[in-house]
Scaffold this active site. Structure first.
Site, mmCIF file in Angstrom:
data_model
loop_
_atom_site.group_PDB
_atom_site.id
_atom_site.type_symbol
_atom_site.label_atom_id
_atom_site.label_comp_id
_atom_site.label_asym_id
_atom_site.label_seq_id
_atom_site.Cartn_x
_atom_site.Cartn_y
_atom_site.Cartn_z
ATOM 1 N N SER A 70 0.832 -1.205 0.000
ATOM 2 C CA SER A 70 0.000 0.000 0.000
ATOM 3 C C SER A 70 0.867 1.255 0.000
ATOM 4 O O SER A 70 2.006 1.252 0.467
ATOM 5 C CB SER A 70 -0.922 0.008 1.219
ATOM 6 O OG SER A 70 -1.695 -1.169 1.253
HETATM 7 N N1 SAH Z 1 -0.909 -4.945 3.826
HETATM 8 C C1 SAH Z 1 -0.185 -5.288 2.645
HETATM 9 C C2 SAH Z 1 -0.948 -4.924 1.389
HETATM 10 C C3 SAH Z 1 -1.069 -6.074 0.446
HETATM 11 S S1 SAH Z 1 -2.255 -5.872 -0.847
HETATM 12 C C4 SAH Z 1 1.197 -4.666 2.656
HETATM 13 O O1 SAH Z 1 1.488 -3.905 3.560
HETATM 14 O O2 SAH Z 1 1.972 -4.987 1.775
HETATM 15 C C5 SAH Z 1 -3.632 -6.738 -0.217
HETATM 16 C C6 SAH Z 1 -3.457 -8.198 0.074
HETATM 17 O O3 SAH Z 1 -4.733 -8.728 0.392
HETATM 18 C C7 SAH Z 1 -2.905 -9.056 -1.070
HETATM 19 O O4 SAH Z 1 -1.738 -9.681 -0.634
HETATM 20 C C8 SAH Z 1 -4.023 -10.072 -1.325
HETATM 21 O O5 SAH Z 1 -3.543 -11.364 -1.664
HETATM 22 C C9 SAH Z 1 -4.729 -10.091 0.015
HETATM 23 N N2 SAH Z 1 -6.116 -10.582 -0.023
HETATM 24 C C10 SAH Z 1 -7.063 -10.394 -0.975
HETATM 25 N N3 SAH Z 1 -8.207 -11.006 -0.625
HETATM 26 C C11 SAH Z 1 -7.983 -11.599 0.579
HETATM 27 C C12 SAH Z 1 -8.773 -12.396 1.452
HETATM 28 N N4 SAH Z 1 -10.039 -12.704 1.176
HETATM 29 N N5 SAH Z 1 -8.209 -12.824 2.597
HETATM 30 C C13 SAH Z 1 -6.931 -12.513 2.921
HETATM 31 N N6 SAH Z 1 -6.129 -11.784 2.130
HETATM 32 C C14 SAH Z 1 -6.645 -11.315 0.970
#
Ligand code: SAH
Length: 227
Positions: A70
């Site tokens: 993010s």
């Molecule tokens: N907080 C992370 C942001 C990653 S982007 C950081 O700091 O890097 C969002 C993430 O949500 C992705 O890795 C994606 O695989 C995950 N995601 C999407 N749907 C999801 C679900 N239903 N349960 C858990 N994770 C999920």
């Protein structure tokens, strides 16, 4: 020495990081707890080597599997919002749920402001990446779970704060139910382009909802985990 080191040189140096903190302040982030933790957490260590030099730009960047780390401003905004649920005597949160671990950056920020973080991810290779990053920083109060975070994580509920880095089309009921009294949930809601970052504050059985502005996150995907 190369830019994988904790301190960083060149585009990952302390001066470059300080510029990012200045930008967060200009954009309205005022909670010194958030600014301090973001100043000292090496975001470049959460990225692949080829992108590490862009770690202190205020942008989302790819982390593999079509997912992104993010944007720092959005991490700061979400963290500042849920910190209002901190224990007033310690200034810290108790138990926090992080939905969408990705590379583990948001979890690392939260871990330094909370007693304990439960972080749920549905893609195994990303969870493994996050595990390596958190270990490198010696962050030991994050527990990683491979699961569908749409349902929250009921085994550890209730949470003082819940932060979701992926957007569902509508507010998942399970996440509201897993908030503790006076807990806060921050989550982007909507499809594709136009999502609103929502802050939900629980007071006993009522839920106050407030919009924090327009954002763009990857979708919260339902269904089985990807191994
Ligand atoms: N907080 C992370 C942001 C990653 S982007 C950081 O700091 O890097 C969002 C993430 O949500 C992705 O890795 C994606 O695989 C995950 N995601 C999407 N749907 C999801 C679900 N239903 N349960 C858990 N994770 C999920």
């Amino acid at each position: 020495m190369n830019n994988r080191d904790l301190t960083g040189i060149g585009m990952t140096s302390q001066r470059t990081r300080e510029r990012l903190i200045g930008r967060l302040m200009d954009r309205g982030i005022s909670d010194w707890r958030v600014l301090d933790v973001m100043r000292t957490t090496p975001r470049h260590l959460f990225l692949d080597e080829a992108l590490a030099h862009r770690a202190y730009e205020d942008v989302a960047l790819p982390i593999g599997q079509g997912q992104t780390i993010s944007q720092p401003y959005v991490v700061a905004l979400m963290t500042q919002a849920v910190l209002q649920s901190a224990d007033p005597s310690t200034g810290r949160l108790g138990k926090v749920l992080d939905v969408g671990t990705g590379c583990g950056y948001q979890a690392a920020i939260l871990a330094q402001l909370a007693e304990e973080v439960i972080s749920v991810e549905r893609i195994r290779s990303l969870q493994e990446k996050a595990r390596r990053h958190l270990a490198a920083l010696k962050i030991r109060n994050v527990r990683l779970r491979l699961d569908d975070g749409t349902l929250g994580y009921s085994g550890e509920a209730p949470y003082d704060a819940i932060v979701s880095a992926a957007a569902p089309p509508a507010l998942p009921q399970a996440l509201c139910e897993q908030l503790a009294d006076n807990g806060r949930l921050v989550i982007p809601i909507g499809d594709g382009e136009g999502q609103t970052l929502e802050l939900i504050h629980r007071k006993e059985d009522s839920f106050h909802r407030e919009s924090l502005g327009m954002v763009r996150f990857v979708p919260l995907r339902r269904g089985p985990v990807e191994r």
